[in-house]
Design an enzyme around this catalytic site. Structure first.
Site, mmCIF file in Angstrom:
data_model
loop_
_atom_site.group_PDB
_atom_site.id
_atom_site.type_symbol
_atom_site.label_atom_id
_atom_site.label_comp_id
_atom_site.label_asym_id
_atom_site.label_seq_id
_atom_site.Cartn_x
_atom_site.Cartn_y
_atom_site.Cartn_z
ATOM 1 N N ASP A 130 13.588 -8.863 -16.251
ATOM 2 C CA ASP A 130 12.323 -9.404 -16.756
ATOM 3 C C ASP A 130 12.501 -10.206 -18.041
ATOM 4 O OD1 ASP A 130 10.848 -8.530 -14.690
ATOM 5 O OD2 ASP A 130 9.603 -7.128 -15.819
ATOM 6 N N CYS A 188 2.003 -1.549 10.706
ATOM 7 C CA CYS A 188 1.358 -0.674 9.703
ATOM 8 C C CYS A 188 0.558 -1.509 8.701
ATOM 9 C CB CYS A 188 2.434 0.122 8.967
ATOM 10 S SG CYS A 188 1.792 1.162 7.648
ATOM 11 N N CYS A 211 -6.227 -6.624 -8.591
ATOM 12 C CA CYS A 211 -5.270 -5.503 -8.564
ATOM 13 C C CYS A 211 -5.490 -4.568 -9.759
ATOM 14 C CB CYS A 211 -3.857 -6.087 -8.570
ATOM 15 S SG CYS A 211 -2.537 -4.885 -8.649
ATOM 16 N N CYS A 239 -1.086 1.388 -11.242
ATOM 17 C CA CYS A 239 -1.654 1.986 -10.029
ATOM 18 C C CYS A 239 -0.533 2.104 -9.001
ATOM 19 C CB CYS A 239 -2.760 1.081 -9.487
ATOM 20 S SG CYS A 239 -3.335 1.540 -7.830
#
Ligand code: B12
Length: 319
Positions: A130, A188, A211, A239
């Site tokens: 990152d 799925c 989100c 989350c």
């Protein structure tokens, strides 16, 4: 005699890296098109830093001009702890329970890079966790570490999606991995169905604006948008819903990296305690934690929003 490639892979496992793949440092063309479309649709929301130098994200040579190889690694961060279901507590996403993965993974990649230099002193490179505009997930897929799940996280067969990703861009030619792991999501749609805000707008595509992870970590606003605050489902920071419901995460394995063990009280912090934190306490408590990303103001905003969603009857009990 053992090849340099093999020695690098053996060393990586020795220092606690869980998956490694090596590919040629070529531009990511198809992924770059997807990335540009994503920006055009404004799916990066307020993360304007994602707009900067998009061409760099698809070509490692623009980050490190001598790059010949991309060494891609994954680090398992799963520790077997559960959130407390209590209106007095907020849930922290698994990736943020312990120490900051940037520090942990960078340390391991530095060690690997030093090892490479002891074998070939002409080795030069750049470590990315990152710290450079690089598409970690796309490289992990290309290097055969796993596939891009419909929730848009990379899923490995060994550890599920509970892995952090990082790279070393290296100036040396190595032996390249050519096997890709095929997409095992099949029909799925559990992650799409479970997302309370429908942030997975199509398989593999996240609209950050919707989100919960984005809203609770990246969004800098005094209040959360109603569509988010009405659907927090107890999440205080980040989350994991789309990953928790993923059938591939039944292959999760506890990591031996002790720095990812939760800090005391950090799986489900007490909301009143978060609201009572002073700046000084906050700095000490969250030093070298990924949770410093929200700053104290963001964390307290989230705690406040969670408290406000507690039904009046419950609030009385907790007072
Ligand atoms: C920006 C960002 C976010 C944003 C946007 C999320 C996103 N999906 O991109 C927000 C803040 C929402 C976020 C959240 C999280 N993040 Co984040 N994030 C990043 C970051 C910095 C950049 C990712 C990026 O480039 N996004 C841009 C989009 C366009 O990229 P993409 O999702 O890969 O897009 C691909 C698909 O859309 C695909 N595509 C499009 N159409 C189609 C169609 C088909 C058929 C197919 C197959 C593919 C496809 O093509 C695109 C290019 O490959 C990376 C670090 C890095 N440097 O890569 C970490 C990273 C992705 N995050 C990570 C983590 C852990 C998280 C969270 C789990 C944290 C949490 N628990 O709260 C959540 C997960 C939410 C989610 N479901 O994605 C890890 C993921 C590890 C893994 N196993 O994959 C990363 C890699 C950090 C790291 N170094 O480990 N994150």
């Amino acid at each position: 005699m053992e090849s340099l490639t093999l020695k690098i892979k053996q060393k990586a496992f020795e220092i606690g890296i869980h998956e490694i793949g090596i590919v040629r440092a070529e531009p990511l063309e198809r992924e770059s098109e997807h990335f540009k479309e994503w920006l055009v649709k404004n799916f990066h929301a307020s993360m304007q830093w994602m707009e900067r130098e998009p061409e760099k994200r698809s070509d490692p040579k623009l980050i490190f001009p001598n790059a010949k190889s991309v060494i891609v690694v994954a680090l398992n961060y799963y520790t077997p702890h559960e959130h407390e279901e209590s209106t007095e507590k907020g849930k922290v996403s698994r990736y943020a329970w312990g120490d900051d993965y940037h520090d942990v993974l960078k340390e391991k990649l530095r060690e690997l890079f030093s090892f490479i230099k002891t074998i070939d002193e002409t080795a030069d490179g750049k470590i990315c966790v990152d710290t450079a505009p690089i598409m970690d997930k796309a490289w992990a897929v290309r290097a055969g570490l796993g596939w891009l799940g419909k929730h848009s996280n990379v899923i490995t067969k060994e550890y599920g999606s509970w892995v952090f990703l990082g790279e070393i861009l290296l100036n040396l030619e190595l032996e390249y991995d050519t096997e890709i792991v095929e997409d095992h999501c099949g029909t799925c749609t559990k992650c799409l169905d479970a997302c309370p805000t429908n942030a997975i707008v199509a398989p593999y595509v996240i609209n950050s604006e919707k989100c919960l992870s984005y809203a609770t970590i990246e969004l800098r606003s005094a209040e959360l948008p109603e569509q988010i605050s009405n659907n927090l489902n107890g999440w205080l920071y980040g989350c994991d819903i789309c990953q928790n419901v993923c059938p591939w995460n039944r292959f999760e394995k506890p990591t031996e990296e002790t720095r990812f063990e939760p800090r005391t009280g950090n799986v489900s912090p007490n909301l009143s305690e978060i609201l009572a934190l002073s700046t000084e306490d906050y700095v000490v408590k969250f030093r070298r934690s990924p949770m410093k990303r929200t700053k104290l103001s963001g964390l307290q905003r989230n705690a406040q929003e969670l408290k406000a969603t507690i039904p009046k009857s419950e609030r009385k009990k907790n007072e």
